[in-house]
Design an enzyme around this catalytic site. Structure first.
Site, PDB file in Angstrom:
ATOM      1  N   ASP A   1     -15.899  -2.268   3.922  1.00 47.99           N
ATOM      2  CA  ASP A   1     -14.747  -2.328   3.028  1.00 47.99           C
ATOM      3  C   ASP A   1     -13.864  -3.478   3.513  1.00 47.99           C
ATOM      4  O   ASP A   1     -13.088  -3.319   4.462  1.00 47.99           O
ATOM      5  CB  ASP A   1     -14.007  -0.986   3.063  1.00 47.99           C
TER       6      ASP A   1
ATOM      7  N   LYS B   1      -7.724  -7.185  -3.483  1.00 48.81           N
ATOM      8  CA  LYS B   1      -6.512  -7.875  -3.016  1.00 48.81           C
ATOM      9  C   LYS B   1      -6.572  -9.390  -3.189  1.00 48.81           C
ATOM     10  O   LYS B   1      -6.273  -9.899  -4.263  1.00 48.81           O
ATOM     11  CB  LYS B   1      -6.213  -7.472  -1.567  1.00 48.81           C
TER      12      LYS B   1
ATOM     13  N   TYR C   1      -9.076   4.033   5.287  1.00 48.73           N
ATOM     14  CA  TYR C   1      -8.720   4.351   3.906  1.00 48.73           C
ATOM     15  C   TYR C   1      -9.501   3.407   3.010  1.00 48.73           C
ATOM     16  O   TYR C   1      -9.555   2.197   3.265  1.00 48.73           O
ATOM     17  CB  TYR C   1      -7.216   4.159   3.696  1.00 48.73           C
TER      18      TYR C   1
HETATM   19  N1  HOZ Z   1      -4.349  -0.392   0.951  1.00 44.65           N
HETATM   20  C1  HOZ Z   1      -2.954  -0.331   0.652  1.00 44.65           C
HETATM   21  C2  HOZ Z   1      -2.270   0.557   1.623  1.00 44.65           C
HETATM   22  N2  HOZ Z   1      -2.727   0.359   2.905  1.00 44.65           N
HETATM   23  C3  HOZ Z   1      -2.739   0.047  -0.740  1.00 44.65           C
HETATM   24  C4  HOZ Z   1      -1.312   0.116  -1.109  1.00 44.65           C
HETATM   25  C5  HOZ Z   1      -1.016   1.402  -1.813  1.00 44.65           C
HETATM   26  O1  HOZ Z   1      -1.613   2.417  -1.496  1.00 44.65           O
HETATM   27  O2  HOZ Z   1      -0.151   1.341  -2.664  1.00 44.65           O
END
Ligand code: HOZ
Length: 425
Positions: free
Chosen positions: A236, A264, A141
């Site tokens: 990423d 982050k 993701y």
């Molecule tokens: N990368 C985070 C989820 N794995 C983001 C948190 C979200 O999507 O709120």
């Protein structure tokens, strides 16, 4: 108002009652609690319950909640103004700190989220190569930009919508996918379409199908294939950057990408992202070049202050060894709890990020991650929550240990797991 009533009110005016789908508890059932405050390793809801927090705002809070250096830095910054739309000295400090820690990032641009970072890096890759096709991995993701919501992990995996509606088919067709850790598969795609591929984007340690480390040689092979075929390799490191090591996964595994995306931790809990890499590629970004990318709040002084305070704290002493030790203790506790309960369970961990999967098979990619018993995870999640431990409300996410977690916190989480595994049976 209590959490239940807040959720009712929220659901009337916010889709699903939450501002990001993974918060909605739909992966585990039930309703989310609403947060009143947080400090150190603990988060307290509006109903007065306190939890040991292993979500850590989904990764940024490596120092824990309301860490003193971050609070002081942000407090000082806010009294000088919250945004100027003009450059500030802190942005230079943060960019220098990032480029020093990530030698592959010769230049860096600050943005406001990880999504913006990956979206922009892909634009640079396409602009530089004159090619359109993007290769990503099933279950990885990279935020919610159109090109990336194809076989996506995180909420895409949790809610069974890996290929989002609303993404034009013509655009989705430009994203091809392979299995994480399947270098033969990637090689075959390059053989067939090598001249069309602008970039390969990968989480060097996958964190959005649960934690899945790269197999030995996987990242190195991606590097070789991209070099051979003239494609841009994008790491990423929004989750792994400053998390698995100060220099991220690229330092840990010794592989140099062309572009890197961060987020982050570099914002210390405030909204931020960054992308950067080879000078020749980054020189294509406006105003130097023709790849356009901009943002009113980019390099926001509060986020930069929080990020600088966080990175400075991470430079001190042996923080990564401590994080690794506590991560290993949590891993041992979870495995012991499952073993005692006779439940098939496997843990993937890289330093302070880990996922326990309810399967006895190795989890090496999205297909094997999906073999985990998600109903069992849901029961375990709720049993842990009832005992005051907050894990991600989805099987396909990571648990994060912070520097605020003390030995006693890890022991308490292990004890809660020992009691909660029975509920997962
Ligand atoms: N990368 C985070 C989820 N794995 C983001 C948190 C979200 O999507 O709120």
């Amino acid at each position: 108002m209590d959490s239940a009533n807040l959720f009712k009110a929220a659901s009337r005016v916010i889709p699903g009652g939450v501002n990001s789908p993974v918060r909605a508890f739909r992966g585990v059932g039930g309703e989310p609690f609403f947060v009143a405050s947080a400090e150190g390793a603990r988060i307290t809801d509006v109903d007065g319950r306190s939890y040991l927090d292993f979500v850590g705002s989904w990764g940024p809070l490596i120092l824990g909640h309301a860490a003193r250096p971050v609070v002081e830095a942000v407090t000082a910054a806010v009294s000088r103004g919250t945004s100027y739309g003009a450059p500030t000295p802190g942005e230079v400090d943060l960019a220098e700190m990032i480029t020093a820690a990530y030698p592959s990032m010769e230049m860096v641009r600050l943005v406001s989220s990880g999504t913006e970072a990956t979206m922009s890096a892909i634009r640079v890759a396409r602009g530089a190569t004159g090619r359109d096709v993007l290769l990503k991995f099933d279950g990885c993701y990279h935020g919610h930009a159109d090109s990336l919501l194809v076989k996506a992990g995180s909420g895409g995996a949790t809610f069974g919508i890996p290929d989002s509606a609303g993404v034009p088919e013509g655009l989705a067709r430009l994203t091809v996918t392979a299995s994480f850790n399947d270098i033969a598969g990637v090689g075959a795609i390059f053989e067939a379409r090598g001249r069309e591929i602008a970039a390969v984007i990968v989480e060097p340690v996958a964190g959005n199908m649960g934690v899945v480390p790269p197999a030995p040689g996987f990242l190195e092979s991606l590097r070789q294939l991209c070099t051979r075929h003239g494609a841009v390799l994008i790491f990423d490191e929004v989750i792994t950057g400053f998390r698995v090591a100060f220099g991220g996964a690229q330092a840990m595994y010794g592989v140099r990408p062309d572009l890197t995306c961060l987020g982050k931790i570099i914002g210390g809990g405030l909204p931020v992202g960054a992308y950067g890499g080879r000078r020749d590629l980054m020189s294509r970004v406006a105003p130097l070049g023709a790849v356009y990318q901009a943002g009113t709040l980019s390099g926001n002084p509060l986020a930069v202050a929080a990020g600088l305070a966080t990175l400075r704290a991470l430079r001190e002493g042996d923080v990564y060894r401590r994080l690794d030790t506590r991560g290993a203790e949590l891993e041992r506790g979870l495995i012991a709890a499952a073993g005692k309960a006779g439940i098939p369970f496997t843990v993937n961990r890289v330093g302070s990020m880990l996922t326990g999967f309810f399967t006895d098979a190795f989890v090496t990619d999205y297909a094997t991650a999906k073999r985990s018993d998600t109903a069992r995870y849901a029961r375990f999640f709720h049993a842990m929550l009832a005992r005051g431990v907050f894990l991600a409300p989805s099987q396909f996410e990571a648990a994060f240990v912070s520097l605020a977690h003390r030995d006693a916190d890890i022991a308490a989480a292990a004890e809660a797991a020992a009691q909660s595994m029975a509920a997962a049976r």
